[in-house]
Design an enzyme around this catalytic site. Structure first.
Site, PDB file in Angstrom:
ATOM      1  N   HIS A 177      -9.319   1.307   5.229  1.00 14.84           N
ATOM      2  CA  HIS A 177      -8.026   1.441   5.911  1.00 14.84           C
ATOM      3  C   HIS A 177      -8.199   2.334   7.141  1.00 14.84           C
ATOM      4  O   HIS A 177      -9.004   3.275   7.120  1.00 14.84           O
ATOM      5  CB  HIS A 177      -6.987   2.044   4.959  1.00 14.84           C
ATOM      6  CG  HIS A 177      -5.606   1.952   5.504  1.00 14.84           C
ATOM      7  ND1 HIS A 177      -5.132   2.853   6.433  1.00 14.84           N
ATOM      8  CD2 HIS A 177      -4.609   1.062   5.291  1.00 14.84           C
ATOM      9  CE1 HIS A 177      -3.895   2.504   6.758  1.00 14.84           C
ATOM     10  NE2 HIS A 177      -3.553   1.429   6.076  1.00 14.84           N
ATOM     11  N   ASN A 196       0.875  -1.177   0.000  1.00 11.17           N
ATOM     12  CA  ASN A 196       0.000   0.000   0.000  1.00 11.17           C
ATOM     13  C   ASN A 196       0.910   1.224   0.000  1.00 11.17           C
ATOM     14  O   ASN A 196       1.500   1.561   1.022  1.00 11.17           O
ATOM     15  CB  ASN A 196      -0.883  -0.049   1.258  1.00 11.17           C
ATOM     16  CG  ASN A 196      -1.705   1.216   1.430  1.00 11.17           C
ATOM     17  OD1 ASN A 196      -1.774   2.054   0.523  1.00 11.17           O
ATOM     18  ND2 ASN A 196      -2.342   1.353   2.589  1.00 11.17           N
ATOM     19  N   TRP A 197       0.996   1.863  -1.147  1.00  8.73           N
ATOM     20  CA  TRP A 197       1.923   3.002  -1.277  1.00  8.73           C
ATOM     21  C   TRP A 197       1.374   4.263  -0.625  1.00  8.73           C
ATOM     22  O   TRP A 197       2.071   5.267  -0.533  1.00  8.73           O
ATOM     23  CB  TRP A 197       2.223   3.269  -2.764  1.00  8.73           C
ATOM     24  CG  TRP A 197       3.011   2.192  -3.442  1.00  8.73           C
ATOM     25  CD1 TRP A 197       3.443   0.998  -2.897  1.00  8.73           C
ATOM     26  CD2 TRP A 197       3.478   2.199  -4.804  1.00  8.73           C
ATOM     27  NE1 TRP A 197       4.135   0.271  -3.839  1.00  8.73           N
ATOM     28  CE2 TRP A 197       4.180   0.982  -5.011  1.00  8.73           C
ATOM     29  CE3 TRP A 197       3.369   3.110  -5.861  1.00  8.73           C
ATOM     30  CZ2 TRP A 197       4.765   0.664  -6.248  1.00  8.73           C
ATOM     31  CZ3 TRP A 197       3.955   2.796  -7.082  1.00  8.73           C
ATOM     32  CH2 TRP A 197       4.647   1.578  -7.264  1.00  8.73           C
ATOM     33  N   LYS A 198       0.121   4.238  -0.235  1.00  6.80           N
ATOM     34  CA  LYS A 198      -0.526   5.416   0.368  1.00  6.80           C
ATOM     35  C   LYS A 198      -0.316   6.630  -0.550  1.00  6.80           C
ATOM     36  O   LYS A 198      -0.293   6.464  -1.764  1.00  6.80           O
ATOM     37  CB  LYS A 198      -0.013   5.636   1.795  1.00  6.80           C
ATOM     38  CG  LYS A 198      -0.160   4.347   2.635  1.00  6.80           C
ATOM     39  CD  LYS A 198       0.064   4.532   4.102  1.00  6.80           C
ATOM     40  CE  LYS A 198      -0.105   3.195   4.825  1.00  6.80           C
ATOM     41  NZ  LYS A 198       0.061   3.264   6.261  1.00  6.80           N
ATOM     42  N   GLU A 252      -6.549   4.665   8.268  1.00  9.47           N
ATOM     43  CA  GLU A 252      -6.355   6.106   8.021  1.00  9.47           C
ATOM     44  C   GLU A 252      -7.633   6.721   7.459  1.00  9.47           C
ATOM     45  O   GLU A 252      -7.964   7.865   7.768  1.00  9.47           O
ATOM     46  CB  GLU A 252      -5.159   6.302   7.072  1.00  9.47           C
ATOM     47  CG  GLU A 252      -3.848   6.008   7.788  1.00  9.47           C
ATOM     48  CD  GLU A 252      -2.742   5.466   6.892  1.00  9.47           C
ATOM     49  OE1 GLU A 252      -2.854   5.549   5.656  1.00  9.47           O
ATOM     50  OE2 GLU A 252      -1.756   4.946   7.448  1.00  9.47           O
ATOM     51  N   GLU A 276      -5.010  -4.949  10.741  1.00  8.97           N
ATOM     52  CA  GLU A 276      -3.968  -3.936  10.917  1.00  8.97           C
ATOM     53  C   GLU A 276      -4.180  -3.226  12.253  1.00  8.97           C
ATOM     54  O   GLU A 276      -4.979  -2.284  12.326  1.00  8.97           O
ATOM     55  CB  GLU A 276      -4.042  -2.903   9.786  1.00  8.97           C
ATOM     56  CG  GLU A 276      -3.784  -3.469   8.412  1.00  8.97           C
ATOM     57  CD  GLU A 276      -3.224  -2.407   7.464  1.00  8.97           C
ATOM     58  OE1 GLU A 276      -2.169  -2.671   6.888  1.00  8.97           O
ATOM     59  OE2 GLU A 276      -3.822  -1.330   7.329  1.00  8.97           O
ATOM     60  N   SER A 287       3.887  -2.310  10.231  1.00 10.02           N
ATOM     61  CA  SER A 287       5.342  -2.403  10.378  1.00 10.02           C
ATOM     62  C   SER A 287       5.908  -3.754   9.943  1.00 10.02           C
ATOM     63  O   SER A 287       6.828  -4.276  10.595  1.00 10.02           O
ATOM     64  CB  SER A 287       5.758  -2.051  11.816  1.00 10.02           C
ATOM     65  OG  SER A 287       5.372  -0.715  12.108  1.00 10.02           O
ATOM     66  N   GLY A 316       5.043   1.380   4.653  1.00 10.32           N
ATOM     67  CA  GLY A 316       6.347   2.011   4.462  1.00 10.32           C
ATOM     68  C   GLY A 316       7.370   1.150   3.726  1.00 10.32           C
ATOM     69  O   GLY A 316       8.036   1.624   2.793  1.00 10.32           O
ATOM     70  N   GLY A 375       2.976   2.205  10.829  1.00  8.19           N
ATOM     71  CA  GLY A 375       3.940   3.294  10.675  1.00  8.19           C
ATOM     72  C   GLY A 375       4.685   3.640  11.954  1.00  8.19           C
ATOM     73  O   GLY A 375       5.341   4.669  12.034  1.00  8.19           O
TER      74      GLY A 375
HETATM   75  P1  13P Z   1       3.308   0.324   7.727  1.00 10.31           P
HETATM   76  O1  13P Z   1       3.794  -0.944   7.064  1.00 10.31           O
HETATM   77  O2  13P Z   1       4.031   1.535   7.266  1.00 10.31           O
HETATM   78  O3  13P Z   1       3.258   0.177   9.207  1.00 10.31           O
HETATM   79  O4  13P Z   1       1.790   0.541   7.242  1.00 10.31           O
HETATM   80  C1  13P Z   1       0.900  -0.510   7.298  1.00 10.31           C
HETATM   81  C2  13P Z   1      -0.313  -0.135   6.535  1.00 10.31           C
HETATM   82  O5  13P Z   1      -1.027   0.773   6.910  1.00 10.31           O
HETATM   83  C3  13P Z   1      -0.595  -0.877   5.296  1.00 10.31           C
HETATM   84  O6  13P Z   1      -1.878  -0.607   4.838  1.00 10.31           O
END
Ligand code: 13P
Length: 254
Positions: free
Chosen positions: A98, A12-14, A100, A170, A216, A238, A176
């Site tokens: 997600h 997931n590149w966000k 976020e 998650e 993570s 990330g 993150g």
């Molecule tokens: P990280 O791998 O940066 O912790 O993010 C996880 C995530 O939100 C994947 O959707």
């Protein structure tokens, strides 16, 4: 790694990477991973890079995912993207709910459920995200929170649709932050989710549905997480932005 369910590892590149950066990343991923078949590999770039990434992965085993979509099919929804529009770029998967988006766009289980129905109607596989906050975990509410999210997001989906979907656990506190759930913590929640699916549907559906872990995930912890009996893949944030680390996560998981 010999597992009954095929692992699915998605990046997931966000909100990262320009079109040029995405093309460069894919060019390198292709060389490293382009023919791997033992794991389902998915990359989820921002909408703006879907067209070019779609062209770049045509002759590879890497598949394309989007990070969100509208619950509506068309019409007066300024700024939204419909499932049918994603299909134009050969998108196969779509991340829904997600944390976020739950936090900053106030997405509810009800909305995520509508999106999941719209995704299925367009033959897109939804990756439905669930997870508790640190506060909820510390208050002993993890299972209750997960139950509400799973029940709410899967409402009125049939067993066949759930088998096609992917669930992603998650924990919000692990996203993150560099804090990964311990193998025991991850396995506990994954087993709980699978038992819940068995209760809501049946054992066949529960044994088929793939449950990814996200939070993570790095090359160094991927293997121990992927070896857990109820962990069927990873949703990587990330570490999916760097070609080497995403490739190593996949290679370390095979
Ligand atoms: P990280 O791998 O940066 O912790 O993010 C996880 C995530 O939100 C994947 O959707």
């Amino acid at each position: 790694m010999n597992k009954t369910r095929k692992l699915i590892i998605a990046g997931n590149w966000k909100m990262n990477k320009t079109v040029a950066e995405a093309q460069d990343m894919v060019r390198r991923l292709k060389i490293d991973l382009g023919t791997i078949k033992d794991v389902d590999m998915v990359i989820c770039p921002p909408f703006t890079a879907l067209a070019e990434v779609s062209k770049a992965i045509i002759d590879t085993t890497i598949r394309l995912g989007a990070q969100n979509m509208s619950e509506n099919n068309f019409g007066a929804h300024t700024g939204e993207i419909a499932a049918g529009m994603l299909k134009e770029f050969s998108v196969r998967y779509v991340i829904l709910g997600h944390s976020e988006r739950r936090q900053f766009q106030k997405e509810t289980n009800e909305l995520i459920c509508k999106k999941a129905h719209a995704a299925h109607a367009a033959s897109l596989k939804p990756i439905i995200c669930v997870g508790e906050t640190l506060e909820e975990r510390e208050a002993g509410k993890t299972q209750k929170v997960i139950e509400t999210q799973v029940v709410g997001c899967l409402k009125n989906l049939n067993g066949g649709q759930v088998m096609e979907a992917i669930l992603a656990y998650e924990p919000v506190w692990a996203i993150g932050t560099g804090k990964t759930a311990t193998p025991d913590q991850a396995q506990d929640v994954h087993a709980y989710i699978r038992a819940l699916v068995a209760q809501l549907y049946d054992e066949t559906v529960a044994q088929h549905v793939r449950i990814q872990y996200g939070g993570s995930v790095k090359p160094g912890n991927a293997r121990e997480l992927m070896e857990l009996p109820d962990v069927d893949g990873a949703l990587v944030g990330g570490a999916s932005l760097d070609e080497r680390s995403f490739a190593d996560i996949i290679k370390n998981s095979i």
